[in-house]
Design a protein around this motif. Structure first.
Motif, PDB file in Angstrom:
ATOM      1  N   UNK A  25      69.198  28.804 -37.718  1.00 20.17           N
ATOM      2  CA  UNK A  25      70.273  27.991 -38.281  1.00 20.17           C
ATOM      3  C   UNK A  25      71.540  28.170 -37.443  1.00 20.17           C
ATOM      4  N   UNK A  26      72.217  27.046 -37.222  1.00 23.17           N
ATOM      5  CA  UNK A  26      73.458  27.028 -36.465  1.00 23.17           C
ATOM      6  C   UNK A  26      74.578  26.476 -37.322  1.00 23.17           C
ATOM      7  N   UNK A  27      75.805  26.784 -36.935  1.00 20.75           N
ATOM      8  CA  UNK A  27      76.992  26.230 -37.587  1.00 20.75           C
ATOM      9  C   UNK A  27      77.664  25.262 -36.614  1.00 20.75           C
ATOM     10  N   UNK A  28      78.111  24.133 -37.131  1.00 23.81           N
ATOM     11  CA  UNK A  28      78.973  23.244 -36.366  1.00 23.81           C
ATOM     12  C   UNK A  28      80.390  23.559 -36.823  1.00 23.81           C
ATOM     13  N   UNK A  29      81.238  23.925 -35.866  1.00 25.03           N
ATOM     14  CA  UNK A  29      82.609  24.310 -36.168  1.00 25.03           C
ATOM     15  C   UNK A  29      83.565  23.293 -35.562  1.00 25.03           C
ATOM     16  N   UNK A  30      84.588  22.925 -36.304  1.00 31.32           N
ATOM     17  CA  UNK A  30      85.618  22.013 -35.821  1.00 31.32           C
ATOM     18  C   UNK A  30      86.973  22.618 -36.161  1.00 31.32           C
ATOM     19  N   UNK A  31      87.772  22.850 -35.142  1.00 31.87           N
ATOM     20  CA  UNK A  31      89.083  23.500 -35.326  1.00 31.87           C
ATOM     21  C   UNK A  31      88.965  24.802 -36.117  1.00 31.87           C
ATOM     22  N   UNK A  87      86.829  25.533 -38.395  1.00 35.62           N
ATOM     23  CA  UNK A  87      86.260  25.365 -39.741  1.00 35.62           C
ATOM     24  C   UNK A  87      84.763  25.089 -39.639  1.00 35.62           C
ATOM     25  N   UNK A  88      83.990  25.648 -40.543  1.00 39.80           N
ATOM     26  CA  UNK A  88      82.549  25.391 -40.629  1.00 39.80           C
ATOM     27  C   UNK A  88      82.375  24.042 -41.328  1.00 39.80           C
ATOM     28  N   UNK A  89      81.936  23.007 -40.579  1.00 39.86           N
ATOM     29  CA  UNK A  89      81.874  21.651 -41.149  1.00 39.86           C
ATOM     30  C   UNK A  89      80.455  21.131 -41.357  1.00 39.86           C
ATOM     31  N   UNK A  90      79.449  21.810 -40.790  1.00 42.42           N
ATOM     32  CA  UNK A  90      78.058  21.386 -40.961  1.00 42.42           C
ATOM     33  C   UNK A  90      77.137  22.511 -40.522  1.00 42.42           C
ATOM     34  N   UNK A  91      75.877  22.403 -40.953  1.00 43.49           N
ATOM     35  CA  UNK A  91      74.849  23.355 -40.542  1.00 43.49           C
ATOM     36  C   UNK A  91      73.704  22.586 -39.899  1.00 43.49           C
ATOM     37  N   UNK A  92      73.042  23.223 -38.953  1.00 42.63           N
ATOM     38  CA  UNK A  92      71.885  22.620 -38.293  1.00 42.63           C
ATOM     39  C   UNK A  92      70.738  23.611 -38.361  1.00 42.63           C
ATOM     40  N   UNK A  93      69.626  23.175 -38.930  1.00 39.61           N
ATOM     41  CA  UNK A  93      68.400  23.974 -38.957  1.00 39.61           C
ATOM     42  C   UNK A  93      67.579  23.537 -37.755  1.00 39.61           C
ATOM     43  N   UNK A  94      67.398  24.432 -36.785  1.00 39.80           N
ATOM     44  CA  UNK A  94      66.634  24.107 -35.584  1.00 39.80           C
ATOM     45  C   UNK A  94      65.198  24.562 -35.815  1.00 39.80           C
ATOM     46  N   UNK A  95      64.270  23.616 -35.717  1.00 43.83           N
ATOM     47  CA  UNK A  95      62.857  23.901 -35.948  1.00 43.83           C
ATOM     48  C   UNK A  95      62.078  23.758 -34.646  1.00 43.83           C
ATOM     49  N   UNK A  96      60.884  24.335 -34.610  1.00 44.10           N
ATOM     50  CA  UNK A  96      60.044  24.240 -33.413  1.00 44.10           C
ATOM     51  C   UNK A  96      59.668  22.782 -33.165  1.00 44.10           C
ATOM     52  N   UNK A  97      59.725  22.388 -31.925  1.00 45.81           N
ATOM     53  CA  UNK A  97      59.353  21.016 -31.564  1.00 45.81           C
ATOM     54  C   UNK A  97      57.856  20.833 -31.743  1.00 45.81           C
ATOM     55  N   UNK A  98      57.478  19.743 -32.356  1.00 44.77           N
ATOM     56  CA  UNK A  98      56.065  19.427 -32.520  1.00 44.77           C
ATOM     57  C   UNK A  98      55.538  18.739 -31.277  1.00 44.77           C
ATOM     58  N   UNK A  99      54.264  18.481 -31.275  1.00 46.60           N
ATOM     59  CA  UNK A  99      53.662  17.770 -30.152  1.00 46.60           C
ATOM     60  C   UNK A  99      53.534  16.299 -30.520  1.00 46.60           C
ATOM     61  N   UNK A 100      54.037  15.436 -29.655  1.00 48.00           N
ATOM     62  CA  UNK A 100      53.988  14.007 -29.957  1.00 48.00           C
ATOM     63  C   UNK A 100      52.563  13.472 -30.010  1.00 48.00           C
ATOM     64  N   UNK A 101      51.586  14.256 -29.529  1.00 51.33           N
ATOM     65  CA  UNK A 101      50.193  13.825 -29.546  1.00 51.33           C
ATOM     66  C   UNK A 101      49.418  14.390 -30.730  1.00 51.33           C
ATOM     67  N   UNK A 102      50.071  15.192 -31.586  1.00 54.70           N
ATOM     68  CA  UNK A 102      49.366  15.780 -32.721  1.00 54.70           C
ATOM     69  C   UNK A 102      48.642  14.704 -33.529  1.00 54.70           C
ATOM     70  N   UNK A 103      47.439  15.022 -33.981  1.00 53.24           N
ATOM     71  CA  UNK A 103      46.663  14.088 -34.776  1.00 53.24           C
ATOM     72  C   UNK A 103      45.694  13.270 -33.949  1.00 53.24           C
ATOM     73  N   UNK A 104      45.789  13.359 -32.640  1.00 52.53           N
ATOM     74  CA  UNK A 104      44.867  12.639 -31.763  1.00 52.53           C
ATOM     75  C   UNK A 104      43.909  13.638 -31.139  1.00 52.53           C
ATOM     76  N   UNK A 105      42.667  13.221 -30.894  1.00 54.70           N
ATOM     77  CA  UNK A 105      41.713  14.155 -30.289  1.00 54.70           C
ATOM     78  C   UNK A 105      41.807  14.088 -28.761  1.00 54.70           C
ATOM     79  N   UNK A 106      41.541  15.216 -28.116  1.00 57.93           N
ATOM     80  CA  UNK A 106      41.527  15.269 -26.658  1.00 57.93           C
ATOM     81  C   UNK A 106      42.894  15.084 -26.030  1.00 57.93           C
ATOM     82  N   UNK A 107      43.932  15.529 -26.712  1.00 57.71           N
ATOM     83  CA  UNK A 107      45.285  15.353 -26.198  1.00 57.71           C
ATOM     84  C   UNK A 107      45.756  16.599 -25.473  1.00 57.71           C
ATOM     85  N   UNK A 108      46.862  16.509 -24.745  1.00 63.26           N
ATOM     86  CA  UNK A 108      47.394  17.699 -24.074  1.00 63.26           C
ATOM     87  C   UNK A 108      47.694  18.848 -25.030  1.00 63.26           C
ATOM     88  N   UNK A 109      47.983  18.541 -26.286  1.00 68.09           N
ATOM     89  CA  UNK A 109      48.312  19.605 -27.246  1.00 68.09           C
ATOM     90  C   UNK A 109      47.111  20.479 -27.567  1.00 68.09           C
TER      91      UNK A 109
END
Length: 120
Positions: free
Chosen positions: A78-84, A86-108
């Motif tokens: 989790x990250x904080x977005x700060x402006x002047x 002040x804590x104005x927002x939070x960002x939950x950074x998650x692991x990037x998925x594979x754009x080929x997930x769900x397909x057989x024989x893919x690079x993933x």
């Protein structure tokens, strides 16, 4: 009002260029606003040992009163977005998925790729 403690939470993936926007009305934000993205355990306005994100740019739209910041989240957490300072927002950074997930024989599904994203 009761919205004084409301902080928007955004979910973004690691290692990709992301953007979040925050409504700036009532916060005193403008084109000169100093923006930073810090780890959750850091205090806005202080110097942190490692930021957790690479900040690319920020902008303020005076008509919409929207502050936008683009960044790349470096690791899951989790990250904080700060402006002047002040804590104005939070960002939950998650692991990037594979754009080929769900397909057989893919690079993933190739064993050669196991852990490839973890080594960056």
């Amino acid at each position: 009002g009761g919205c004084g403690l409301f902080l928007p939470l955004f979910v973004r993936e690691t290692q990709v260029v992301s953007e979040v926007s925050v409504q700036g009305s009532g916060l005193g934000l403008d084109a000169r606003t100093s923006v930073s993205i810090v780890r959750e355990d850091c205090v806005c306005g202080s110097v942190c040992s490692s930021p957790g994100a690479t900040q690319l740019e920020s902008s303020f739209d005076p008509v919409a009163e929207m502050l936008s910041v683009s960044f790349v989240g470096m690791a899951v957490g989790r990250l904080k977005v700060c402006a002047n300072g002040m804590h104005v927002a939070a960002v939950e950074v998650i692991a990037a998925g594979c754009e080929f997930d769900g397909l057989s024989g893919t690079p993933c599904s190739k064993s050669e790729c196991d852990g490839a994203l973890d080594s960056e």
